[in-house]
Design a protein around this motif. Structure first.
Motif, short mmCIF file in Angstrom:
data_model
loop_
_atom_site.label_atom_id
_atom_site.label_comp_id
_atom_site.label_asym_id
_atom_site.label_seq_id
_atom_site.Cartn_x
_atom_site.Cartn_y
_atom_site.Cartn_z
N GLN A 1 -3.85 -7.91 -4.90
CA GLN A 1 -2.98 -6.98 -5.60
C GLN A 1 -3.51 -6.69 -7.00
OE1 GLN A 1 0.14 -5.66 -4.27
NE2 GLN A 1 -0.37 -4.25 -5.92
N ASP B 1 1.92 -1.36 0.25
CA ASP B 1 1.14 -2.53 -0.15
C ASP B 1 2.03 -3.58 -0.80
OD1 ASP B 1 -1.38 -2.12 0.75
OD2 ASP B 1 -2.27 -1.63 -1.19
N LYS B 2 2.90 -3.13 -1.69
CA LYS B 2 3.79 -4.05 -2.39
C LYS B 2 4.77 -4.71 -1.41
CE LYS B 2 7.07 -4.36 -6.25
NZ LYS B 2 8.04 -5.16 -5.47
N ARG C 1 2.88 -7.35 0.55
CA ARG C 1 2.67 -8.54 -0.28
C ARG C 1 3.96 -9.35 -0.40
NH1 ARG C 1 2.65 -7.46 -6.43
NH2 ARG C 1 4.82 -7.25 -5.80
#
Length: 270
Positions: free
Chosen positions: A62, A230-231, A234
């Motif tokens: 990240q 993506d967040k 994660r």
């Protein structure tokens, strides 16, 4: 730690037959849960460690992708700026070729920056490194291990509920030879029921989180992930790692509660 069949029957010999049978069944379920957990605990801890390692890798990814996206966005902005400056300067330089060349350079820089932004995402990196496949594998394995333990907890909870119901009837009918002692036993049964209920909630929540993570992995890898996805990926991995650890911790507590319950009955009959 668990009672033998003979001894588990002795401690409840003064109870009505149906209550005695339920008590013996609860003791057997307790012993079964302890055996299952003792056998599976090393594998569960290994899965937790691997989840935590991948979660740490994702944090690093990240940070990297955030840096690349920022650089890419800046590069794209610079490229556009170069093109605009060329257009402003053209009337004063009188160079049509300068306009074309500078504009093309600006466009190329902008496209390059945009390509960098699109190419930098966690899901792509995880897929290339094989981490995504490992997360899916770990999640499925953890749920397979937890399922029998969850079922055994459900049996313990159900047996406790039946014991509470039948004991209320026995107390009303005055069929118990030692009411005071039975109240103490019933208190332990109620505690086991509440504990099993609480842990079942945590287990089901954990399995739901892992299941959703697997579904999200399958969906997000079909397309180029956005920064928002993506967040979410994660966060889902981090949450799954934490939840797996929580489930193992709660199973450990339940094992201790069940061990104390069976040992107290064993002590009574020595």
């Amino acid at each position: 730690m668990a009672l033998s069949t003979e001894r588990s029957r002795r401690w409840s010999k003064d109870m009505p037959p149906d209550l005695s049978e339920l008590m013996n069944k609860l003791t057997e379920h307790a012993a079964s849960f302890i055996r299952l957990f003792d056998n599976d605990k090393p594998k569960m801890r290994h899965i937790v460690r691997r989840f935590q390692e991948i979660a740490a890798e994702v944090r690093e990814m990240q940070e990297t992708t955030d840096g690349v996206r920022t650089a890419g966005a800046v590069g794209g902005g610079v490229g556009v700026g170069v093109g605009l400056l060329a257009l402003v300067a053209a009337p004063f330089t009188g160079g049509a070729s300068l306009v074309v060349a500078a504009g093309a350079a600006g466009t190329a820089a902008a496209v390059g920056g945009a390509a960098t932004v699109v190419g930098a995402n966690i899901s792509k990196t995880m897929k290339e490194k094989g981490s995504a496949e490992k997360v899916e594998e770990l999640g499925k394995e953890f749920m397979e291990i937890v399922e029998p333990l969850k079922n055994k907890l459900q049996e313990i909870k159900t047996t406790c509920e039946k014991l509470e119901q039948r004991s209320t009837e026995a107390l009303t009918d005055n069929t118990l030879s030692d009411v005071r002692e039975f109240h103490m036993i019933l208190g332990r049964v109620s505690k086991l029921k509440e504990k099993s209920e609480d842990i079942l909630v945590i287990v089901l929540e954990g399995m739901g989180i892992i299941h959703n993570l697997i579904l999200f992995l399958l969906r997000v890898f079909r397309v180029t992930a956005t920064p928002e996805e993506d967040k979410k990926l994660r966060d889902s991995i981090l949450q799954s790692a934490d939840q797996c650890q929580k489930v193992v911790n709660e199973f450990d507590k339940m094992k201790n509660e069940l061990g104390n319950f069976t040992e107290s009955k064993e002590t009574k009959n020595q």
